[in-house]
Design a protein around this motif. Structure first.
Motif, short mmCIF file in Angstrom:
data_model
loop_
_atom_site.label_atom_id
_atom_site.label_comp_id
_atom_site.label_asym_id
_atom_site.label_seq_id
_atom_site.Cartn_x
_atom_site.Cartn_y
_atom_site.Cartn_z
N VAL A 64 29.72 44.34 37.32
CA VAL A 64 30.70 43.68 36.89
C VAL A 64 32.51 44.79 36.50
N GLU B 55 35.27 43.91 39.70
CA GLU B 55 36.59 42.94 39.71
C GLU B 55 37.44 44.85 38.67
N ALA C 251 33.77 34.80 30.58
CA ALA C 251 33.61 35.22 31.77
C ALA C 251 33.29 33.99 32.19
N TRP D 264 31.06 31.68 35.04
CA TRP D 264 30.25 31.69 35.96
C TRP D 264 29.39 30.82 36.93
N LEU E 96 31.66 35.82 41.27
CA LEU E 96 32.88 35.83 39.49
C LEU E 96 33.81 35.14 39.76
#
Length: 239
Positions: free
Chosen positions: A81, A85, A170, A172, A206
Motif C-alpha cells: 500500500v 499510494e 480503505a 477494496w 485501491l
C-alpha cells in the motif's frame, strides 16, 4: 451617515459570527481527530455514503468491514500500500505539493488528449482524512477541508496509527472496506496471512476498487500488480 454606521456594525458582527462558527467547526474536527487517535472507528463517512447508495437499489445491502489491529495486518500489505499510494509516507508531513502539481499537469495533458485515466497526488494521510470524514465529491471547499484535516491528523497521530486507520477503512470493493474484509472477500484468509503477490494485487486495486471487484483481473491490474510487487522492498513502513 447613521445608516452607514449601522450597516458597518452589522457587517462586522456578521463577520465575527462567521469567524466564531469557523473556529467552532475546526475545534469540532480537532476533537474528532483526537478521539480517533485512540479509538477505533466503527465506520467512516465513505462507508456510510456507500451504504446509502447501495440501499437505494437494494434495501438489504450491507457493508463488509471488520477492524483488525496493526500487528494483525500482513507487512506485505503495508509495504504494498505504501509503495502504491505514498512511497514517501514516512518522510512528509501529510501533503506533497510537488506530487499534486505533477498530478495536475498529467491530468491536464490527459484531458487534452481525451484520455480518461487520471492520476491522484494525494498522500495516504489525505486519503484517510477524506475516507473518515468527508464525501467523494470534488470541490475547492472539500479540498480545503481535506487539507485542514490532513494537518490535524499528522499533528496528533503517529505514522503507525495513520497507516493502521487507513488500512482498516480503505475501500477494496463495491461494499468491501478494510484489509480484513478484503482478504476474506478475495482470498478467503485473514489480513495477517496475505502473501506478497496477494498484497500487491490488493494495493493495485485501491484507485478503482469497485471496478476491479466487478471485473476481476485486467491487463492493467496485472501489470500494476507486477510493478508494485517489485517496489515493495524499496519502501519503509512504521514499526
Amino acid at each position: 451617515m447613521a445608516g452607514n454606521r449601522s450597516l458597518g456594525k452589522m457587517a462586522a458582527t456578521a463577520l465575527l459570527l462567521a469567524f466564531a462558527a469557523l473556529l467552532l467547526y475546526l475545534f469540532g474536527l480537532f476533537v474528532m481527530v483526537l478521539w480517533l487517535s485512540v479509538r477505533d472507528p466503527g465506520s467512516s463517512a465513505f462507508m456510510r455514503a456507500t451504504l446509502s447508495e447501495l440501499r437505494a437499489s437494494d434495501p438489504d445491502a450491507e457493508i463488509k468491514y471488520r477492524w483488525v489491529p496493526y500487528e494483525n495486518i500482513s507487512d506485505h500489505l503495508k509495504r504494498a500500500v505504501v509503495a502504491s499510494e505514498d512511497a514517501n509516507f514516512l518522510d512528509h508531513y501529510g501533503v506533497e505539493w510537488e506530487a499534486i502539481r505533477k498530478a495536475w499537469e498529467y491530468n491536464r495533458r490527459q484531458a487534452e488528449r481525451g484520455a480518461s485515466r487520471m492520476r491522484g497526488g494525494s498522500t495516504i494521510t489525505q486519503q484517510l482524512a477524506k475516507n473518515l470524514f468527508l464525501s467523494g465529491s470534488r470541490s475547492y471547499v472539500r479540498k480545503a477541508q481535506e487539507l485542514v484535516l490532513t494537518y490535524m491528523i499528522e499533528t496528533v497521530m503517529s505514522k503507525r496509527r495513520i497507516l493502521e486507520l487507513y488500512l482498516n477503512v480503505a475501500q477494496w470493493g463495491t461494499n468491501v472496506f478494510g484489509a480484513e474484509a478484503a482478504a476474506r472477500h478475495y482470498y478467503k484468509t485473514g489480513a495477517d496471512r496475505l502473501g506478497a503477490q496477494q498484497a500487491a494485487r490488493l494495493a493495485s486495486m485501491l484507485p478503482r476498487p469497485a471496478y476491479y471487484d466487478e471485473h476481476g483481473n485486467t491487463a492493467y491490474l496485472n501489470s500494476r500488480t507486477s510493478t508494485i510487487r517489485k517496489r515493495m522492498q524499496l519502501v519503509e513502513i512504521p514499526e
